[in-house]
Design a protein around this motif. Structure first.
Motif, short mmCIF file in Angstrom:
data_model
loop_
_atom_site.label_atom_id
_atom_site.label_comp_id
_atom_site.label_asym_id
_atom_site.label_seq_id
_atom_site.Cartn_x
_atom_site.Cartn_y
_atom_site.Cartn_z
N ARG A 133 -0.18 -2.55 4.83
CA ARG A 133 -1.22 -3.21 4.04
C ARG A 133 -1.85 -4.38 4.80
O ARG A 133 -3.01 -4.73 4.56
CB ARG A 133 -0.61 -3.71 2.73
N THR A 134 -1.12 -4.96 5.73
CA THR A 134 -1.60 -6.16 6.40
C THR A 134 -1.87 -5.99 7.90
O THR A 134 -2.65 -6.74 8.47
CB THR A 134 -0.58 -7.30 6.22
N ARG A 135 -1.23 -5.03 8.52
CA ARG A 135 -1.39 -4.84 9.96
C ARG A 135 -2.77 -4.27 10.27
O ARG A 135 -3.15 -3.21 9.75
CB ARG A 135 -0.31 -3.87 10.45
N GLN A 136 -3.54 -4.96 11.09
CA GLN A 136 -4.90 -4.53 11.40
C GLN A 136 -5.06 -4.42 12.92
O GLN A 136 -4.83 -5.37 13.66
CB GLN A 136 -5.93 -5.52 10.84
N VAL A 137 -5.44 -3.22 13.35
CA VAL A 137 -5.63 -2.96 14.77
C VAL A 137 -7.12 -2.76 15.08
O VAL A 137 -7.63 -3.27 16.07
CB VAL A 137 -4.82 -1.72 15.22
N TRP A 138 -7.82 -2.03 14.20
CA TRP A 138 -9.25 -1.87 14.34
C TRP A 138 -9.95 -2.65 13.22
O TRP A 138 -9.64 -3.80 13.00
CB TRP A 138 -9.61 -0.38 14.31
N GLN A 139 -10.83 -2.02 12.49
CA GLN A 139 -11.62 -2.76 11.51
C GLN A 139 -10.93 -2.94 10.16
O GLN A 139 -11.37 -3.73 9.33
CB GLN A 139 -12.97 -2.06 11.27
N GLN A 140 -9.86 -2.19 9.91
CA GLN A 140 -9.21 -2.23 8.60
C GLN A 140 -7.70 -2.07 8.76
O GLN A 140 -7.24 -1.62 9.81
CB GLN A 140 -9.78 -1.13 7.70
N GLU A 185 18.34 13.12 1.56
CA GLU A 185 17.20 13.65 2.30
C GLU A 185 16.01 12.70 2.19
O GLU A 185 15.30 12.45 3.18
CB GLU A 185 16.83 15.04 1.77
N ALA A 186 15.79 12.18 0.99
CA ALA A 186 14.66 11.26 0.79
C ALA A 186 14.86 9.98 1.60
O ALA A 186 13.90 9.44 2.17
CB ALA A 186 14.52 10.93 -0.69
N ALA A 187 16.10 9.49 1.67
CA ALA A 187 16.36 8.26 2.41
C ALA A 187 16.15 8.44 3.91
O ALA A 187 15.55 7.58 4.56
CB ALA A 187 17.79 7.79 2.13
N VAL A 188 16.63 9.54 4.45
CA VAL A 188 16.45 9.78 5.89
C VAL A 188 14.97 9.84 6.24
O VAL A 188 14.51 9.23 7.21
CB VAL A 188 17.16 11.08 6.31
N ARG A 189 14.19 10.55 5.43
CA ARG A 189 12.76 10.67 5.72
C ARG A 189 12.03 9.35 5.50
O ARG A 189 11.11 9.01 6.25
CB ARG A 189 12.15 11.79 4.88
N ALA A 190 12.43 8.61 4.48
CA ALA A 190 11.77 7.33 4.20
C ALA A 190 12.02 6.33 5.32
O ALA A 190 11.10 5.63 5.76
CB ALA A 190 12.28 6.76 2.87
N VAL A 191 13.25 6.24 5.79
CA VAL A 191 13.57 5.33 6.88
C VAL A 191 12.83 5.74 8.14
O VAL A 191 12.25 4.90 8.85
CB VAL A 191 15.09 5.27 7.12
N ASP A 192 12.84 7.02 8.45
CA ASP A 192 12.14 7.49 9.64
C ASP A 192 10.66 7.16 9.57
O ASP A 192 10.07 6.69 10.55
CB ASP A 192 12.33 9.01 9.78
N GLN A 193 10.04 7.37 8.41
CA GLN A 193 8.62 7.10 8.27
C GLN A 193 8.34 5.60 8.32
O GLN A 193 7.31 5.17 8.85
CB GLN A 193 8.08 7.69 6.97
N ALA A 194 9.25 4.81 7.77
CA ALA A 194 9.06 3.36 7.82
C ALA A 194 9.09 2.85 9.26
O ALA A 194 8.24 2.05 9.67
CB ALA A 194 10.15 2.68 7.00
N VAL A 195 10.06 3.33 10.03
CA VAL A 195 10.15 2.92 11.43
C VAL A 195 8.90 3.38 12.18
O VAL A 195 8.32 2.63 12.98
CB VAL A 195 11.42 3.51 12.08
N HIS A 196 8.46 4.60 11.92
CA HIS A 196 7.28 5.13 12.59
C HIS A 196 6.02 4.34 12.24
O HIS A 196 5.15 4.13 13.09
CB HIS A 196 7.09 6.60 12.21
N THR A 197 5.95 3.88 10.99
CA THR A 197 4.79 3.11 10.55
C THR A 197 4.68 1.80 11.33
O THR A 197 3.58 1.37 11.70
CB THR A 197 4.89 2.81 9.04
N LEU A 198 5.81 1.18 11.60
CA LEU A 198 5.80 -0.09 12.31
C LEU A 198 5.71 0.07 13.83
O LEU A 198 5.53 -0.91 14.54
CB LEU A 198 7.06 -0.90 11.97
#
Length: 385
Positions: free
Chosen positions: A265-272, A326-339
Motif C-alpha cells: 500500500r505504501t511502497r512506491q517505485v514508479w508513479q503509484q 497450505e494457506a499459511a505456506v502460500r501466504a508467507v511465500d507471497q508476503a516475502v515475494h511482495t517485499l
C-alpha cells in the motif's frame, strides 16, 4: 453452527488482539535471539484467563471450548506473538485431563494450566514410529501398585518449560497379549526421565527435545482415564491439537499478509504504490481468500468438537489443519515475494516464517497422512498401506 461470529467471540478476539499487539513480533524475535521463553506473555495471558478459556469453570477455567481457545491462539499469531505451547498444554493435556482424569488429577493440574502457572508437554512421536502410532514402543508395565515406563520420544515441544509431560505409552492387554495405548502424566523430575535438546532451524522460543524414559517409576494414579479406552482418549486430545495447529497457521498467515499489504500500500517505485498492480494485488487477495476459507473449516471443526461429535470433528479437524497449513505456506511465500529483498531482511522479520510455516505442513501430522485419512474415511477408497 452459525457462520456469523457471536458478540462474545468478537469481543474475545478484540481483547486478545490488543494483548498480542502490546508484545508483537519483536518480543518473540528478541526471545529467540536471547534463548529465552515468552514467559511474560504466557503469564499475562494466563492472568487474563485466556490460556484456560476452554477448561471447566470449577477448576479455574473459562468454561468455553476449543472454539474460544483457537481464537486466542489465532489472534496472538496474527499480532506476531503466537504461543505454540497453547497447542499442547491447555488444548491437548488440559482437554484430556478435564474429560478423562480423576478428580485428584483435575484438581492437581487444571487450575495451574488455566492460570498459566503450570505447563504440560505432550509426548507421542517416536524415532522409529513416525506417523504410524501402531509402532509406538514406549511401554508401561505394572509394578506393584504403580507402573514402570520405558521408551523414547522425539520432537517434543517445550519440555524444558513444562512441569510434566503427558506421555503416550502402551500396556499389554491381559486377554490378547497385544499392546494398547495409554496416557501417563510424568513429572519432569521423575527419576529415569531425561531430555536432550534437538537443534532445529526453526526460529522459535519453544524448543524441541528427545525424551528418554528409563524405567520411570510412576504411581498408580499417573494413568489418565481408563486403561482399556486409551485410543478413544488419545484422539480426544489429537483433534484439538489439529484445530489449534490450524489456528497457529492462520494467525501466522494473517500476520504475514498484514505486513505485505501494508508494504504494498505504501511502497512506491514508479508513479503509484506497487499494490495497485494486479501482479501484486491478486496473489495477496487470493491468499486472503484461502486463509478465510481455512478459518471457516477450523471454526466448523471446533464447533463439532465442542458439541461432543468426536467422529465428525476428526474429519473436520484434519481438513482444517490441511487447509490452514497450505494457506499459511502460500501466504508467507507471497508476503516475502511482495517485499522482494526486504522480505528476506531481519528488519521485516518475514524470512523466519518461511521455515515456521512449513512446520504446519509436517506437524503434528503430515498433509499426506491427512489425505490418506480423507481418502479412506470420507471417500471410502481402499488403503495403500
Amino acid at each position: 453452527m452459525t457462520l456469523v461470529e457471536s458478540t462474545e467471540h468478537a469481543d474475545l478476539r478484540a481483547a486478545v488482539a490488543a494483548l498480542g499487539r502490546r508484545y508483537g513480533r519483536e518480543y518473540v524475535s528478541q526471545a529467540v535471539r536471547e534463548g529465552k521463553h515468552t514467559d511474560e506473555l504466557w503469564a499475562e495471558a494466563g492472568e487474563l484467563g485466556y490460556l484456560g478459556v476452554n477448561l471447566p469453570v470449577e477448576y479455574g477455567g473459562g468454561g468455553g471450548g476449543i472454539a474460544e481457545l483457537s481464537i486466542v491462539l489465532e489472534e496472538l499469531g496474527a499480532a506476531g506473538s503466537p504461543l505454540l505451547l497453547m497447542v499442547v498444554s491447555p488444548a491437548i493435556c488440559g482437554t484430556v485431563i478435564s474429560r478423562f482424569g480423576t478428580e485428584e488429577q483435575k484438581r492437581r493440574w487444571l487450575p495451574g494450566l488455566a492460570a498459566g502457572t503450570l505447563r504440560m508437554a505432550f509426548g507421542i512421536t517416536e524415532p522409529e514410529a513416525g506417523s504410524n502410532t501402531h509402532r509406538i514402543t514406549t511401554t508401561a508395565r505394572r509394578d506393584g501398585d504403580g507402573w514402570l515406563l520405558s521408551g523414547r520420544k522425539v520432537f517434543i515441544s517445550g519440555v524444558d518449560a513444562s512441569d510434566a509431560t503427558l506421555i503416550v505409552g502402551r500396556t499389554e492387554d491381559a486377554r490378547t497379549g497385544k499392546l494398547k495405548p495409554c496416557l501417563f502424566i510424568v513429572d519432569r523430575e521423575a527419576p529415569g526421565f531425561s531430555y536432550r535438546r534437538i537443534p532445529m532451524e526453526v526460529a522459535s522460543p519453544e524448543l524441541q527435545f528427545e525424551l528418554v524414559l528409563d524405567d520411570v517409576r510412576l504411581p498408580g494414579d499417573a494413568l489418565v482415564g481408563d486403561e482399556d479406552a486409551g485410543l478413544l482418549q488419545l484422539f480426544a486430545g489429537l483433534n484439538p491439537e489439529r484445530i489449534m495447529t490450524a489456528a497457529f497457521a492462520i494467525g501466522m498467515a494473517r500476520y504475514a499478509l498484514g505486513r505485505a499489504v501494508d508494504y504494498a500500500r505504501t511502497r512506491q517505485v514508479w508513479q503509484q504504490p506497487i499494490g495497485a498492480h494486479q501482479a501484486i494485488a491478486h496473489p495477496l487477495a487470493q491468499s486472503h481468500i484461502e486463509v478465510e476459507l481455512a478459518r471457516l473449516m477450523m471454526q466448523k471443526a471446533a464447533h463439532l468438537y465442542d458439541s461432543g461429535d468426536d467422529i465428525a470433528a476428526g474429519e473436520a479437524a484434519n481438513m482444517a489443519k490441511y487447509a490452514a497449513a497450505e494457506a499459511a505456506v502460500r501466504a508467507v511465500d507471497q508476503a516475502v515475494h511482495t517485499l522482494g529483498g526486504n522480505g528476506l531482511s531481519t528488519e521485516y522479520g518475514l524470512a523466519q516464517l518461511i521455515t515456521a510455516s512449513r512446520v504446519a505442513r509436517v506437524a503434528p501430522i503430515s498433509r499426506e497422512m491427512i489425505l490418506n485419512y480423507v481418502s479412506h474415511r470420507t471417500l471410502g477408497l481402499p488403503k495403500s498401506y
